[in-house]
Design a protein around this motif. Structure first.
Motif, mmCIF file in Angstrom:
data_model
loop_
_atom_site.group_PDB
_atom_site.id
_atom_site.type_symbol
_atom_site.label_atom_id
_atom_site.label_comp_id
_atom_site.label_asym_id
_atom_site.label_seq_id
_atom_site.Cartn_x
_atom_site.Cartn_y
_atom_site.Cartn_z
ATOM 1 N N LYS A 53 0.707 -1.393 -0.048
ATOM 2 C CA LYS A 53 0.236 0.018 -0.167
ATOM 3 C C LYS A 53 0.968 1.384 -0.007
ATOM 4 C CE LYS A 53 -3.580 -2.330 2.672
ATOM 5 N NZ LYS A 53 -4.134 -2.583 4.075
ATOM 6 N N ILE A 54 0.328 2.375 -0.322
ATOM 7 C CA ILE A 54 0.828 3.766 -0.281
ATOM 8 C C ILE A 54 1.629 4.022 0.885
ATOM 9 C CG2 ILE A 54 -0.964 5.101 -0.136
ATOM 10 C CD1 ILE A 54 1.943 5.836 -2.304
ATOM 11 N N SER A 55 0.848 3.433 1.997
ATOM 12 C CA SER A 55 1.191 3.715 3.480
ATOM 13 C C SER A 55 2.521 2.827 3.750
ATOM 14 C CB SER A 55 0.001 3.483 4.233
ATOM 15 O OG SER A 55 -0.348 1.994 4.325
ATOM 16 N N ASP A 56 2.791 1.852 3.077
ATOM 17 C CA ASP A 56 3.905 1.056 3.347
ATOM 18 C C ASP A 56 5.294 1.772 2.775
ATOM 19 O OD1 ASP A 56 2.502 -0.992 4.453
ATOM 20 O OD2 ASP A 56 2.227 -1.894 2.401
ATOM 21 N N LEU A 82 1.531 12.948 -1.454
ATOM 22 C CA LEU A 82 1.674 11.489 -0.977
ATOM 23 C C LEU A 82 2.440 11.155 0.108
ATOM 24 C CD1 LEU A 82 1.894 9.523 -4.568
ATOM 25 C CD2 LEU A 82 -0.100 9.563 -3.145
ATOM 26 N N SER A 86 1.146 9.984 3.801
ATOM 27 C CA SER A 86 1.661 8.836 4.277
ATOM 28 C C SER A 86 2.660 8.628 5.462
ATOM 29 C CB SER A 86 2.282 7.991 3.010
ATOM 30 O OG SER A 86 1.259 7.711 2.083
#
Length: 202
Positions: A53-56, A82, A86
């Motif tokens: 995921k983008i949060s990773d 982003l 994040s």
């Protein structure tokens, strides 16, 4: 460590994602006018391929210039947004550094066509991270350079973008991304010219 790097400063957009020691990448050949509509879908596609995921993502990188004014703004604003959402850290890459990455010469130039018979240039002494100056130069001056000149004629190399990003992370070169403009935009130049004409009339 997971890294997302984008280059929207040229006609062909490059997006690279580094995850679990593997680089996922995609290059868009649809032209600069499509960068804004394609950048997020391409990022989503690479995240899906990497199964993250983008949060990773730990680090977010963009080529901040020199290059297309509109392209620079698209890349910088998208990546900053982003990273902010994040909680990731940002890494700025200079387009002239990317061109220099694989060069083994001691002294050399990299150059990007900025139209009207002129180039953005960087002079290096000892590697891609040893830029001694940069600016704008005309084609005749560039052609008379006494050392190797590398001109941009293809999209950025995704492997180079990730490698440069890693190098900057290791050296602590982190911070909010800001556009790198080496000259005024065409609109600004036209505005200045009009104001100069009015001044001459007075």
């Amino acid at each position: 460590m997971k890294i997302l790097a984008v280059d929207t400063t040229w006609d062909n957009m490059v997006v690279a994602l580094y995850s679990d020691n593997r680089i996922y990448s995609e290059i868009s050949y649809d032209g600069a006018k499509k960068h804004n509509s394609l950048i997020l879908p391409i990022i989503d596609k690479l995240l899906e391929r990497a199964k993250i995921k983008i949060s990773d993502v730990d680090y977010f990188s963009a080529v901040v210039g020199p290059g297309s004014f509109t392209g620079i703004r698209i890349g910088v604003s998208t990546v900053n947004a982003l990273a902010f959402a994040s909680g990731g850290k940002c890494v700025a890459i200079n387009a002239l550094e990317e061109l220099a990455f694989s060069c083994k010469e001691q002294e050399f130039y990299t150059a990007i066509d900025c139209r009207h018979n002129c180039y953005y240039y960087g002079k290096f002494n000892g590697g891609f991270d040893k830029m001694v100056c940069m600016g704008e130069i005309n084609a005749e001056e560039l052609d008379s350079a006494s050392c190797k000149v590398i001109k941009k004629d293809s999209p950025s190399n995704p492997d180079n973008l990730i490698a440069i990003c890693k190098s900057k992370i290791d050296s602590g070169e982190l911070g909010t991304l800001a556009p790198l403009y080496l000259k005024k935009s065409q609109a600004e130049r036209e505005y200045d010219a009009k104001n100069m004409d009015k001044t001459d009339i007075k």
